[in-house]
Design an enzyme around this catalytic site. Structure first.
Site, PDB file in Angstrom:
ATOM      1  N   SER B 128     -16.089  -1.832  -5.974  1.00  0.00           N
ATOM      2  CA  SER B 128     -17.152  -0.812  -5.803  1.00  0.00           C
ATOM      3  C   SER B 128     -17.545  -0.230  -7.125  1.00  0.00           C
ATOM      4  CB  SER B 128     -16.421   0.547  -5.086  1.00  0.00           C
ATOM      5  OG  SER B 128     -17.422   1.233  -4.886  1.00  0.00           O
ATOM      6  N   LEU B 129     -18.756  -0.604  -7.602  1.00  0.00           N
ATOM      7  CA  LEU B 129     -19.344  -0.431  -8.931  1.00  0.00           C
ATOM      8  C   LEU B 129     -20.030   1.124  -8.551  1.00  0.00           C
ATOM      9  CD1 LEU B 129     -19.956  -1.241 -11.787  1.00  0.00           C
ATOM     10  CD2 LEU B 129     -21.640  -2.676 -10.645  1.00  0.00           C
ATOM     11  N   ASP B 130     -19.343   1.972  -8.850  1.00  0.00           N
ATOM     12  CA  ASP B 130     -19.790   3.504  -8.598  1.00  0.00           C
ATOM     13  C   ASP B 130     -20.561   3.917  -9.858  1.00  0.00           C
ATOM     14  OD1 ASP B 130     -18.441   3.147  -6.341  1.00  0.00           O
ATOM     15  OD2 ASP B 130     -17.068   5.045  -6.635  1.00  0.00           O
ATOM     16  N   VAL B 131     -21.684   4.224  -9.595  1.00  0.00           N
ATOM     17  CA  VAL B 131     -22.901   4.560 -10.699  1.00  0.00           C
ATOM     18  C   VAL B 131     -23.184   6.011 -10.787  1.00  0.00           C
ATOM     19  CG1 VAL B 131     -24.728   3.753 -11.722  1.00  0.00           C
ATOM     20  CG2 VAL B 131     -23.460   1.988 -10.520  1.00  0.00           C
TER      21      VAL B 131
END
Lengths: 395, 252
Positions: B128-131
């Site tokens: 999960s590439l939380d940005v």
């Protein structure tokens, strides 16, 4: 099957309806073998039901009044929706007659997908505002477990009480004075009082939870006797039961809401909720000897929507589809965190009466009735002075 | 032609289903088990469950709850929250979960991805590439439900995750969580065009149309959303699960 009283006496079935003396201490029969419920039904129709063109006219009159009184408000009435037939039909009537209801749904953690989709469709088609009250599941599970352990008959008291409390609270919050209720005599008029309990008995709920629960009820929506009186007499929130004005026919209603609102049928009465169908289809018959279908079918016979032979034929069918029962049972036990053995213990525990626990009925009711009788001329005057009137055909 | 995947994301906080706005202000949605049963009966493509407080509170995955949820779900199920080691990932898979979603752990231990990929196949490792966009500067990766931000270019970070063993990336613009302001197509596109693994667009979906259009416009293979599937008409007071019918989902 554990039954209450057919072990000691012969089964006797009413000659007009399909009510019998199984698990019902209050049933009586006249010399023609007709049960008290048949006459009670006729009496209720006499008192609370209008029907025909006159009923239609009166219902439209009430709706006009609701529209008029609420014209400057965001909502002119409030109604609950479960995704079942009656509540859906009630919402349909609101749309048809130009009412602007706040539609309320109580999510008690047991919705089926069908109930969920029905509500979705209803709201899409009618465009009303939906308010969902999600009961805290951990608390509600604990409460339902308490009711099972208490061995009392009305497990549904917990949800029914909560929805009334939520609707009253929202009505007050939004200044709404009309609560529309889908209850109707022509399809629900017969129900033995031994099979249910008084839905406003908060004392009973609280006491059962206190004795059997492991959690305090902190967020559970409830309404005490005093609060209910306040809502009714100070806030002047009144219940209207429009379906008691008109010739409400179950099959026609289903057909209409399927066509108009994309409603889907889910089988038995109240089967839109998983706990309700498990309760009515398994707990009630197995533990209490109660087959609620008898009451539903008898009502339809009494209101001329079904013949007695058709009802007897339907009663030969199993209450519950065997596969669905297995699936539901597994799910119910999982949600409750019950092992098979714990559940069996609950099913086999001796039956208790609601009045074995503290209750408004035992505590106040007898005095309440006496007091009300003696002061009723005075209250009538007070009500008149305050302008409290009852439009509804309720009881 | 394959149908675009439309994925509901359910967020769990201490066993309760909640919906947040920008990971704050949790609104109680109900019992996760019943919610999953309803989604499952609606024939969803896939579902994701995120325990949004596990890492923050230093908790391990709640395997009992994961088991109960997984056993109600016949579609592929992804779980994220509190997985910091291979052993924990294994426990999660043992409950019947198809994909594990890693976020906080990669900040310190990117080799975890390869370990899991070697044992379970890379398709079951999702990052999960939380940005998040800090006050100054461009989009940055963040962890622990958007509280820790690191200074690394987002595309470079995505590529690093791919080479570290991730089989899929959820590109989640956390600033849009629960806001209905629309999926971040620019961000999704920049990541999707830089990596070879499937990308899931997430954060702020406004509608199923928004999800469909984002998929076609960005090269993402799926889109995920929370709020629109638990709120009716984007109203936080109307809590009601919904999921589009197959006709409402585009084919690609």
């Amino acid at each position: 099957m554990t039954t209450l009283n057919n072990t000691t006496q012969d089964v006797r079935v009413c000659t007009k309806t399909v009510m019998d003396n199984i698990a019902d201490p209050d049933i009586t029969f006249d010399e023609n073998g007709v049960c008290n419920y048949f006459y009670q039904y006729q009496d209720r129709v006499e008192k609370f039901f209008v029907g025909g063109e006159e009923g239609q006219r009166q219902m439209e009159e009430v709706f006009a009044k609701i529209r008029e009184e609420g014209k400057n408000k965001k909502y002119d009435c409030i109604t609950g929706v479960s995704g079942g037939v009656d509540s859906t039909y009630m919402v349909y009537l609101c749309k048809k007659y130009g009412l602007r209801p706040l539609v309320v749904h109580l999510d008690n953690g047991w919705n089926s997908e069908i109930a969920n989709q029905n509500i979705n469709n209803i709201i899409d088609k009618c465009g009303f505002d939906l308010h969902t009250h999600v009961i805290d599941w951990e608390e509600f599970r604990d409460l339902q477990l308490s009711f099972l352990k208490a061995s009392v008959i009305d497990l549904e008291l917990t949800s029914d009480h909560a929805i009334f409390a939520v609707i009253y609270g929202l009505a007050q919050k939004h200044g709404i004075t009309y609560m529309l209720n889908g209850f109707n005599i022509t399809t629900e008029g017969i129900l033995p009082s031994a099979w249910r309990w008084f839905k406003y008995d908060w004392l009973n709920i609280r006491s059962i939870q206190k004795q059997f629960g492991s959690k305090k009820l902190k967020t559970f929506p409830h309404v005490s006797f005093g609060k209910k009186t306040y809502y009714e007499f100070v806030k002047k929130i009144q219940t209207v039961m429009p379906l008691n004005y008109i010739d409400y026919n179950k099959e026609e209603a289903k057909e209409l809401i399927s066509r108009e609102l994309g409603w889907r049928d889910y089988g038995g009465k109240h089967f839109e909720s998983i706990i309700t169908r498990f309760y009515q289809g398994y707990i009630l018959p197995e533990k209490f000897g109660v087959d609620k279908r008898k009451a539903h079918l008898s009502t339809l016979i009494a209101s001329g929507q079904m013949t007695r032979d058709e009802a007897l034929e339907e009663l030969k069918q199993p209450i519950y589809d065997a596969d669905m029962l297995e699936e539901d049972k597994e799910f119910v036990l999982k949600k409750f965190g019950f092992s098979e053995a714990e559940f069996e213990a609950v099913m086999n525990a001796p039956i208790k009466a609601h009045t074995d626990y503290p209750s408004y009925i035992t505590k106040h009711y007898k005095y309440h009735e006496q007091i009300m009788k003696s002061i009723s001329p005075a209250t009538r005057l007070v009500k008149k002075a305050l302008g409290i009137r009852r439009e509804n055909k309720s009881y | 032609m394959q149908r675009a995947r439309i994925i509901p994301i359910l967020t769990v906080d201490n066993g309760k289903l909640v919906k947040t706005v920008k990971f704050k202000k949790p609104n109680y949605i109900g019992d996760p088990i019943n919610a999953i049963k309803i989604f499952n009966d609606k024939m969803i493509d896939e579902i994701v469950i995120l325990d949004i407080t596990a890492s923050k509170q230093g908790r391990k995955p709640n395997t009992d709850l994961i088991y109960e949820m997984a056993s109600e779900c016949f579609s592929p199920l992804g779980y994220g929250g509190g997985i910091t080691s291979f052993e924990e990932a294994k426990k999660v898979f043992d409950q019947g979960v198809e994909k594990v979603i890693i976020n906080s752990a990669i900040a310190g231990n990117a080799s975890l991805l390869q370990e899991i990929a070697d044992a379970y196949g890379s398709q079951s490792v999702v990052v999960s590439l939380d940005v998040k966009k800090p006050l100054f500067g461009g989009m940055r990766p963040c962890f622990r439900s958007a509280s820790d931000v690191i200074k690394e270019d987002i595309v470079a970070f995505a590529q690093r995750m791919e080479s570290a063993g991730a089989g899929e990336l959820i590109v989640h613009n956390t600033d849009r969580d629960g806001t209905f302001s629309g999926l971040d197509r620019e961000l999704t596109k920049s990541v999707a065009s830089a990596v070879g693994i499937p990308v899931i667009a997430c954060g702020g979906a406004h509608s199923v149309e928004d999800m469909n259009e984002t998929i076609s416009a960005t090269g993402a293979s799926a889109a995920a959303a929370g709020s629109i599937f638990v709120y009716k008409d984007r109203n936080p007071k109307s809590i009601l699960i919904s999921y589009p019918t197959p006709e409402d989902i585009i084919s690609r």
